[in-house]
Motif scaffolding. Sequence first.
Motif, PDB file in Angstrom:
ATOM      1  N   ILE A 173       0.847  -1.205   0.000  1.00  0.00           N
ATOM      2  CA  ILE A 173       0.000   0.000   0.000  1.00  0.00           C
ATOM      3  C   ILE A 173       0.874   1.243   0.000  1.00  0.00           C
ATOM      4  N   GLY A 174       1.869   1.267   0.875  1.00  0.00           N
ATOM      5  CA  GLY A 174       2.749   2.422   0.965  1.00  0.00           C
ATOM      6  C   GLY A 174       2.055   3.613   1.587  1.00  0.00           C
ATOM      7  N   ALA A 175       2.699   4.740   1.510  1.00  0.00           N
ATOM      8  CA  ALA A 175       2.144   5.981   2.048  1.00  0.00           C
ATOM      9  C   ALA A 175       2.722   7.142   1.254  1.00  0.00           C
ATOM     10  N   LEU A 176       1.937   8.175   1.134  1.00  0.00           N
ATOM     11  CA  LEU A 176       2.426   9.369   0.457  1.00  0.00           C
ATOM     12  C   LEU A 176       3.476  10.052   1.329  1.00  0.00           C
ATOM     13  N   PHE A 177       4.423  10.671   0.718  1.00  0.00           N
ATOM     14  CA  PHE A 177       5.482  11.433   1.388  1.00  0.00           C
ATOM     15  C   PHE A 177       6.361  10.567   2.297  1.00  0.00           C
ATOM     16  N   ASP A 178       6.462   9.265   1.986  1.00  0.00           N
ATOM     17  CA  ASP A 178       7.268   8.383   2.833  1.00  0.00           C
ATOM     18  C   ASP A 178       8.705   8.234   2.335  1.00  0.00           C
ATOM     19  N   GLY A 179       9.037   8.815   1.212  1.00  0.00           N
ATOM     20  CA  GLY A 179      10.392   8.727   0.688  1.00  0.00           C
ATOM     21  C   GLY A 179      10.707   7.406   0.003  1.00  0.00           C
ATOM     22  N   GLU A 180       9.737   6.532  -0.094  1.00  0.00           N
ATOM     23  CA  GLU A 180       9.912   5.240  -0.752  1.00  0.00           C
ATOM     24  C   GLU A 180       8.995   5.213  -1.980  1.00  0.00           C
ATOM     25  N   PRO A 181       9.517   5.410  -3.176  1.00  0.00           N
ATOM     26  CA  PRO A 181       8.659   5.513  -4.362  1.00  0.00           C
ATOM     27  C   PRO A 181       8.267   4.172  -4.982  1.00  0.00           C
ATOM     28  N   TYR A 182       8.347   3.079  -4.219  1.00  0.00           N
ATOM     29  CA  TYR A 182       8.121   1.764  -4.804  1.00  0.00           C
ATOM     30  C   TYR A 182       6.803   1.114  -4.398  1.00  0.00           C
ATOM     31  N   ALA A 183       5.983   1.790  -3.635  1.00  0.00           N
ATOM     32  CA  ALA A 183       4.702   1.216  -3.210  1.00  0.00           C
ATOM     33  C   ALA A 183       3.764   1.131  -4.414  1.00  0.00           C
ATOM     34  N   VAL A 184       3.182  -0.027  -4.605  1.00  0.00           N
ATOM     35  CA  VAL A 184       2.339  -0.270  -5.772  1.00  0.00           C
ATOM     36  C   VAL A 184       1.058   0.551  -5.722  1.00  0.00           C
TER      37      VAL A 184
END
Length: 194
Positions: free
Chosen positions: A143-154
């Motif tokens: 899922i990831g999160a916005l503004f987390d510095g990890e641009p790989y969340a699907v």
Amino acid sequence: MGVLIGFFVRLYSMVFGALERLTDGWFLGLAARFIFASVLFQFFWNSALTKIGGNIMNIFTPTAGAYAQMLPKLMEQVGYDTSQIAFFPYGLMVLLGTWGEFVLPVLVVLGLFTRFASLGMIVFIIVMSYVDIYGHGVDAKTIGALFDGEPYAVISDDRLLWIFVLLVPALKGPGVVSLDWLLGRYYRKREMYY
């Protein structure tokens, strides 16, 4: 110093003003549709093919896999037996979702009914993300999160970019290099003679 800053402001305005005039009305819509075609079209087409068992003749009878992809919790409740699922509303949702996954990307790429098709694809991506998160229960890393510095969340990163690519033709139109423009030109000429 003020003269130098003024020079750079005028130079900046001149260069980017000319660039904006050169690309106005054709470039953004065409570029967005090209990016969609090169990055996402095959993804959606292949996904749609899985919903009909890879055979276009099954376009009216989505597979059990289509139901499992779109309605995972319901399929689990009925033991993956699609005959226990009512056509209205669930079967209709799966059928229309399958058709949408075939038709909407083609319309976007061709530039035909582009604003409608782009908005339809945006809704499709939002629903797809909702089903992935709540229906399939994907993990937090996916899922990831916005503004987390990890641009790989699907979900949060990729799909936000997908939506942005589709916002361009939805808001700005498909551009001159499109079937919409050709049809509009044809009808404008017809109206001049009547």
